[in-house]
Structures are given as structure tokens and as C-alpha cells.
Design a protein around this motif. Structure first.
Motif, PDB file in Angstrom:
ATOM      1  N   THR A  64       0.789  -1.145  -0.168  1.00 36.33           N
ATOM      2  CA  THR A  64       0.074   0.003  -0.103  1.00 36.33           C
ATOM      3  C   THR A  64       0.994   1.152  -0.088  1.00 36.33           C
ATOM      4  O   THR A  64       1.682   1.451   1.025  1.00 36.33           O
ATOM      5  N   THR A  65       0.651   2.193  -1.018  1.00 37.68           N
ATOM      6  CA  THR A  65       1.436   3.474  -1.221  1.00 37.68           C
ATOM      7  C   THR A  65       0.608   4.478  -1.040  1.00 37.68           C
ATOM      8  O   THR A  65      -0.542   4.624  -1.473  1.00 37.68           O
ATOM      9  N   VAL A 121      -2.993   2.166  -3.865  1.00 39.13           N
ATOM     10  CA  VAL A 121      -2.333   3.321  -3.970  1.00 39.13           C
ATOM     11  C   VAL A 121      -3.571   4.224  -3.122  1.00 39.13           C
ATOM     12  O   VAL A 121      -4.816   4.248  -3.467  1.00 39.13           O
ATOM     13  N   PRO A 149      -0.632   2.228   5.380  1.00 42.12           N
ATOM     14  CA  PRO A 149       0.543   2.382   4.182  1.00 42.12           C
ATOM     15  C   PRO A 149       1.728   1.523   4.631  1.00 42.12           C
ATOM     16  O   PRO A 149       2.173   1.494   5.748  1.00 42.12           O
ATOM     17  N   ASP A 150       2.436   0.901   3.504  1.00 42.52           N
ATOM     18  CA  ASP A 150       3.555   0.377   3.733  1.00 42.52           C
ATOM     19  C   ASP A 150       4.681   1.444   3.360  1.00 42.52           C
ATOM     20  O   ASP A 150       5.947   1.473   3.746  1.00 42.52           O
ATOM     21  N   TYR A 151       4.317   2.192   2.627  1.00 44.79           N
ATOM     22  CA  TYR A 151       5.111   3.478   1.923  1.00 44.79           C
ATOM     23  C   TYR A 151       4.553   4.689   1.926  1.00 44.79           C
ATOM     24  O   TYR A 151       3.048   4.610   1.679  1.00 44.79           O
ATOM     25  N   GLY A 301      12.919   5.145   1.091  1.00 49.61           N
ATOM     26  CA  GLY A 301      11.897   6.128   0.605  1.00 49.61           C
ATOM     27  C   GLY A 301      12.676   7.064  -0.163  1.00 49.61           C
ATOM     28  O   GLY A 301      12.356   7.642  -1.467  1.00 49.61           O
ATOM     29  N   GLY A 339       9.660   5.446   3.257  1.00 48.06           N
ATOM     30  CA  GLY A 339       8.784   6.797   2.492  1.00 48.06           C
ATOM     31  C   GLY A 339       9.602   8.003   2.668  1.00 48.06           C
ATOM     32  O   GLY A 339      10.691   7.845   3.342  1.00 48.06           O
ATOM     33  N   ILE A 376       5.185   5.277  -7.703  1.00 48.17           N
ATOM     34  CA  ILE A 376       4.018   4.363  -7.886  1.00 48.17           C
ATOM     35  C   ILE A 376       4.405   3.210  -8.752  1.00 48.17           C
ATOM     36  O   ILE A 376       4.223   1.819  -8.455  1.00 48.17           O
ATOM     37  N   LEU A 379       7.029   0.876  -7.147  1.00 46.50           N
ATOM     38  CA  LEU A 379       6.310   0.262  -5.993  1.00 46.50           C
ATOM     39  C   LEU A 379       5.197  -0.853  -6.538  1.00 46.50           C
ATOM     40  O   LEU A 379       5.225  -2.021  -5.844  1.00 46.50           O
ATOM     41  N   ASN A 380       4.054  -0.295  -7.168  1.00 44.27           N
ATOM     42  CA  ASN A 380       2.773  -0.960  -7.398  1.00 44.27           C
ATOM     43  C   ASN A 380       2.710  -1.502  -9.077  1.00 44.27           C
ATOM     44  O   ASN A 380       2.021  -2.277  -9.355  1.00 44.27           O
TER      45      ASN A 380
END
Length: 384
Positions: A64-65, A121, A149-151, A301, A339, A376, A379-380
Motif C-alpha cells: 500500500t502506497t 494506492v 500504508p507500507d510506503y 524512500g 517513505g 508508484i 512500487l505497485n
């Protein structure tokens, strides 16, 4: 180009209609209306007060960002005369949050066309950044647990830095700060017989002297980093020539590059203030306002921001020292563990933040959007 013009129009509309911390109801409705056409998978309203969260889900599992923006404006009368100047007397967007909201709205438009491939996101619009309370309110909201969030990432426009250039660092990015209010209470007396009262005058002066010397003392004690103590106000009794004063107030801003340094500043300032008050038979109490913890960037981050800049060929600077101003975004990185916040240059000739003639440069909107979008992507992943 047409959509960019729409974003600039949104930014100027937000600029014309600023709202103070925890009063951002109309601003939140504007953002909500903008996002409805982006079809997010989940919408959370009234988050931590007036806050919003828009969730875009991927098809596969993943991190989860969270990308954060701010909703609030400042109690400053604008002096600009352009057509989009603030229409609210005594209130204006002098920190550029109107621009930050436009950037994250632009990001929402992109995610509506290219959903994340994995994870999700969360685009978060928080209230009350200027008071240091908004991020705390959001994180403490029971519904935030499902958004954790993870980030977490955010930006802040930064006058004095080349337009469109990024500044970032691992470790402390923004200093911890808080307003400390010291109340001294003695006993009033007729000015003809001051010996019958207990005046806080000497203690007030001695406390101010000790406060001014505090930063160098804690450095000598081995507390790393830089620390600042700024006495901003002091009041002794009332204006009455027939009365010896019985109370006093000292107001001071404490600032440190670390939360540990801030803890030491508070601990020692309270200790010597109590000691001095007790020596003169005064009672003493403390209040705190505008409390900001340090905003700390993780190495991962920071690296993600740098990677985005290199991919996009956006110029960037790795800072040697933290920014001295404060931000409440540290609540999110403390929650996410990974982050970063980064600064986005508003131009070397730009008026400074919180100045009555400041205005956010619209040319930063696509730059900020693209940096977040690339983070994003890293990461995603992104569809299409």
C-alpha cells in the motif's frame, strides 16, 4: 494540455477560497467532486475531521502506497492583486497547499486511466497541517487502520530552490518543533510596598537567559544535531504603575533536528524553569502548542524519489542537512516505516513561504505528478 489548464483552474479556485485548519469543509467537497469522475475503488470522507482518502486497487497483492496532500490555508491577508487572489479576508494559501492538492488531483486522474498492477494506492488529503494536528487526527481515526500504508510520500514546494528541482535526503528531513508557554504565578502588591508581594520579574528574565543558552549547552552534553530556541514573547503583569506584578508569561519556540533533541530541550527547559521559580516562591506551569515531530525519511524512500528523478531527468539535490521548517508528515512515515518527503523548487526569486505575496507556481503541477507517478510505478506497477 487541456487537462493541465483544468488543473490550473482548480488550483486558482482553491487559492480564491482558502479555509483554515479543521475548517476545510468546502475545500474537501471540491476535491471530492473532482475525484468522482476518476472512479476510485474506495472513498473515505471526514477522515480525521475534514480529510479524504481515495483508494485505487491493483489486481495482484502488493504494498500500500500513500501519497499525502494538505487541505488547509493560513491566517494571512494576501497582498497580491492578480485575479485569483484570496476572496476570504485574512486567510490565504501562503504555503502552497492549493498547488499540492492540484498535484495529487492530477495523480488521481492518471490512476483512473492506469490502475496499479499490484497492491493499492491511497491518495490522502489531510486537514490541519499548519497546526501540527492534522496528521495525528488522520492516523488516530479508527478507519485509518484499514488504509495503513507500507510506503508514504509527500512533497512541499520550496522557494529559494531552482524551479522544478528536487531536494531530498535520507534521515531527518524536517525539524521537530513546538511552542512552549511558561506561566509564572506569584503575588501582586501595591507598587509602594513591593516587598509584600512576590514578583516574577527576576525569574522571567533568568528563564529567558537560560533558554537562550540552552542549545549550546545540550550540544556540549553530546546531544547530536542542531537545536534552536527562539523567545517570541514575554509579558510581565499588567500596565498599572500602582501595582507590583504577580504573574508573567514566557513564550518560546523550541526546534531540533531530532525527536530525541526535542525531548532534551523540553526536559531541561522545564527543569531549570521549575528550579528558578521554586527559589523565588513562584508557582509554575507549562503549555505546548503547534507540536510537530521530526519528519524522517527512510533510505529506501529517499532512493525511490531519486530513482524517479533520474528516470524523468528531473534535476535533484541530496541535502547535507535537514530543512529547518517543520511538517506533520512525520506521522505518516512513522506509521509506514518506509517513505519520504521531498522539496520541489518554487524558484530562486520566489517570495518565501508564509509571506503575504507568495503564490504557487503552476508549472510544478506536472512535475510533482510525474514524480509521484514514477514512485508508484516502482512500487505497485501501472497498467497500460
Amino acid at each position: 494540455m487541456q487537462f493541465l489548464e483544468q488543473l490550473i483552474t482548480l488550483r486558482k479556485t482553491l487559492h480564491q477560497n482558502p479555509e483554515l485548519s479543521n475548517q476545510e469543509e468546502a475545500t474537501a467537497v471540491r476535491i471530492l467532486n473532482e475525484f468522482k469522475c476518476f472512479s476510485p475503488d474506495e472513498i473515505v470522507t471526514d477522515l480525521g475531521g475534514t480529510g479524504l482518502a481515495f483508494v485505487f486497487n491493483g489486481t495482484d497483492s502488493g504494498p500500500t502506497t500513500l501519497i499525502r496532500s494538505e487541505l488547509d490555508a493560513l491566517p494571512i491577508e494576501e497582498t497580491n492583486t492578480f485575479s485569483h487572489r484570496s476572496q476570504v479576508k485574512g486567510v490565504s494559501h501562503k504555503c502552497g497547499h492549493d498547488g499540492h492538492m492540484s498535484i495529487v488531483t492530477a495523480l488521481g486522474a492518471e490512476l483512473s486511466k492506469s490502475r496499479p498492477q499490484k497492491g493499492r494506492v491511497v491518495l490522502c488529503f489531510q486537514p490541519a497541517e499548519e497546526t501540527g494536528m492534522g496528521a495525528i487526527q488522520v492516523v488516530k481515526d479508527s478507519r485509518f487502520a484499514s488504509l495503513k500504508p507500507d510506503y508514504a510520500f509527500a512533497l512541499h514546494n520550496y522557494p529559494g530552490l531552482e524551479l522544478g528541482k528536487v531536494a531530498v535526503r535520507a534521515g531527518t528531513f524536517n525539524c521537530a518543533s513546538r511552542g512552549m508557554i511558561i506561566h509564572l504565578k506569584g503575588k501582586t502588591s501595591h507598587a509602594a510596598h513591593p516587598e509584600n508581594g512576590i514578583s516574577p520579574a527576576n525569574v522571567m528574565c533568568n528563564i529567558i537567559q537560560e533558554l537562550n543558552a540552552l542549545p549550546s549547552k545540550i550540544v556540549d552534553q553530546g546531544i547530536e544535531g542542531r537545536h534552536w530556541v527562539t523567545v517570541i514573547h514575554a509579558k510581565l503583569g499588567d500596565i498599572a504603575f500602582g501595582t507590583a506584578p504577580g504573574d508573567a508569561v514566557v513564550m518560546v519556540t523550541l526546534r531540533s533536528e531530532s525527536n530525541e533533541g526535542m525531548h532534551t530541550l523540553i526536559e531541561q527547559a522545564e527543569a531549570f524553569s521549575r528550579r528558578l521559580a521554586e527559589q523565588e516562591g513562584l508557582s509554575i506551569s507549562f503549555e505546548y502548542d503547534d507540536v510537530f515531530q521530526a519528519s524522517v525519511n527512510s533510505q529506501i524512500g529517499c532512493d525511490l524519489v531519486v530513482n524517479a528523478c533520474e528516470t524523468l531527468k528531473t534535476p535533484y539535490l541530496l541535502l547535507d542537512e535537514p530543512m529547518r521548517w517543520s511538517e506533520d508528515f512525520g506521522q505518516f512515515t512513522a506509521t509506514a516505516k518506509e517513505g519520504a518527503m521531498f522539496a520541489l523548487g518554487a524558484g530562486q526569486a520566489s517570495p518565501q513561504l508564509h509571506n503575504p505575496d507568495y503564490d504557487f507556481p503552476d508549472s510544478l503541477i506536472p512535475i510533482g505528478r510525474d514524480i509521484f507517478l514514477d514512485i508508484i510505478r516502482q512500487l505497485n506497477g501501472l497498467e497500460g
